[in-house]
Design an enzyme around this catalytic site. Sequence first.
Site, short mmCIF file in Angstrom:
data_model
loop_
_atom_site.label_atom_id
_atom_site.label_comp_id
_atom_site.label_asym_id
_atom_site.label_seq_id
_atom_site.Cartn_x
_atom_site.Cartn_y
_atom_site.Cartn_z
N LYS A 76 -4.22 6.76 -3.93
CA LYS A 76 -2.78 6.49 -4.08
C LYS A 76 -2.23 7.26 -5.28
O LYS A 76 -2.71 7.10 -6.41
CB LYS A 76 -2.59 4.99 -4.26
CG LYS A 76 -1.16 4.50 -4.29
CD LYS A 76 -1.15 2.95 -4.27
CE LYS A 76 0.25 2.37 -4.20
NZ LYS A 76 0.19 0.90 -3.98
N CYS A 128 1.26 2.74 0.46
CA CYS A 128 2.32 1.84 -0.04
C CYS A 128 3.41 2.56 -0.85
O CYS A 128 4.23 3.23 -0.27
CB CYS A 128 1.69 0.69 -0.81
SG CYS A 128 2.80 -0.73 -0.95
N GLU A 136 -3.00 -2.23 3.38
CA GLU A 136 -3.52 -1.91 2.04
C GLU A 136 -4.42 -3.04 1.50
O GLU A 136 -4.03 -4.21 1.57
CB GLU A 136 -2.33 -1.68 1.11
CG GLU A 136 -2.69 -1.20 -0.29
CD GLU A 136 -1.45 -1.08 -1.18
OE1 GLU A 136 -0.39 -1.64 -0.82
OE2 GLU A 136 -1.54 -0.42 -2.23
#
Lengths: 302, 302
Positions: free
Chosen positions: A122, A159, A47
């Site tokens: 995300k 993540c 990331e």
Amino acid sequence: MKMKKTNILTGVVQNHYVADAQYNRSKNLCQVEQLANSGADLIVLSELHDSLYFCQTENVANFDLAHEVNEDNESIAEYARLARFLHVVIITSFFEKRAPGLYHNTAVVIDSDGTIAGKYRKMHIPDDPAYYEKFYFAPGDLGFTPVDTSLGRLGVCVCWDQWYPEAARIMALQGADMLIYPTAIGWESTDPLDEKKRQRDAWITIQRAHAVANGLPVIVANRVGYEPDPSGATNGITFWGSSFVAGPQGEILAQLSDNTEDTILTSVDMNRCEQVRRWWPFLRDRRIDAYKPILQRYIDNK
Amino acid sequence: MKMKKTNILTGVVQNHYVADAQYNRSKNLCQVEQLANSGADLIVLSELHDSLYFCQTENVANFDLAHEVNEDNESIAEYARLARFLHVVIITSFFEKRAPGLYHNTAVVIDSDGTIAGKYRKMHIPDDPAYYEKFYFAPGDLGFTPVDTSLGRLGVCVCWDQWYPEAARIMALQGADMLIYPTAIGWESTDPLDEKKRQRDAWITIQRAHAVANGLPVIVANRVGYEPDPSGATNGITFWGSSFVAGPQGEILAQLSDNTEDTILTSVDMNRCEQVRRWWPFLRDRRIDAYKPILQRYIDNK
């Protein structure tokens, strides 16, 4: 869409990053080249791999690190050139500037012809001491939508998404051939050893479980090494590496250490996924008539 | 509803079962008594603990094993008497006859005063060679609804449910204080060793992941030992035991072997759950606006 290859030779890059973006990029590009020259079909970076993990503090100056996500962007263009030249699919991750005052944490899937196959913004945004992401990133609005590439349909999340079985499931229900998690997670330096072990184990366990629940391979790329907290409020983060590739029963195919820069190059057998899904036909028995409470924040019945 | 005790002393019974129901019951009752005398607040038995795992074949005669689920039933009454006498909550599991031609695989939660606190009818029903459950059990119609007891709100699911993150999540969203899985799972005897390892690991991993995803303890009771296939079609099932208790980060607090009858007695710290949920506030960041595809069987977009 079907995977074109039976065995996907999968590369993962686990690096320590510094403040100098060009330095980080050069290191990443060098490893991508090495992995591709060793035959990698797919390479996953961690990331926000061009910068420090800047979310340790809330600092408006960090918005300078963001850029638009398109083929004209200089950084993306560099990865894209290499993808085309080496004929490899690369999963990249950037701080996206979408509009003035509107930013996302965005994975960009570069196909082996150098085009942007698609992007994922995300969806789940954390906010914990030293992970002040809600300050920087608006929650994604593209949904849990896999990206079609020359290698197959890739379910890329980022993540914090990795803690949510819902994200993995929706990717699988949309025909993802694998689940991919670029990530940046580590220990607060004062955590005791047993707590550190529990945290890292929990992180490995839940992602292996996404493989199990969905009969899909899971690829995880984490950064590694220490980054200080510029504010001095905490003792900084020691990113725990431990990047791994798991097969469709959650079995670990390859895993890196928790403290060194390194790469994975491992073969993922897509026929195995088909086999496992015949043995364990979890999708067949889902009680979709009874899952509606999933759409609620909480059920306050008493 | 709040857990009344900070530490729940939790017992798990892992037995090998035979055709003689009274023999099985006596063994279970004896272990319940021992665990309760050692201080257990909660005792979990494995799935269908009064009989062989009869689903290895499809045989109408096996419907004779079923009975109604209420306090008048002789078997339930025996467990209930002991629960009241020893002041312990017992999670039991029966082949429920609900109406002529309508049967369920039902967990019955007996409170420490000997009353039936509630029941859970297995929602996800498997059907694999040697696990012909769709022949015997109608899918549950009580939803993923936790049961309130004197110890707290218990999220009881059964066996195949353990592979579905949706079930665990809905229990958590309804305020379950712990997740409990009576189960009966094992190896087909001809599976090679590495396949056996992958299967058992997957089973442990996904249940530990339910603990992680929801910040809840998970208690799993499996049967153990070999039961032949009466039809001779397969080589029978070797139930792999491995019953365990995990804390809210998925950390194993206690686990039994894969080949012996045994019991667990371990303390589950409910304050720890509160702490873990403060550190990892996964419920806060769920994207309930984006989870609707979960309600579909599959998204056939191309």
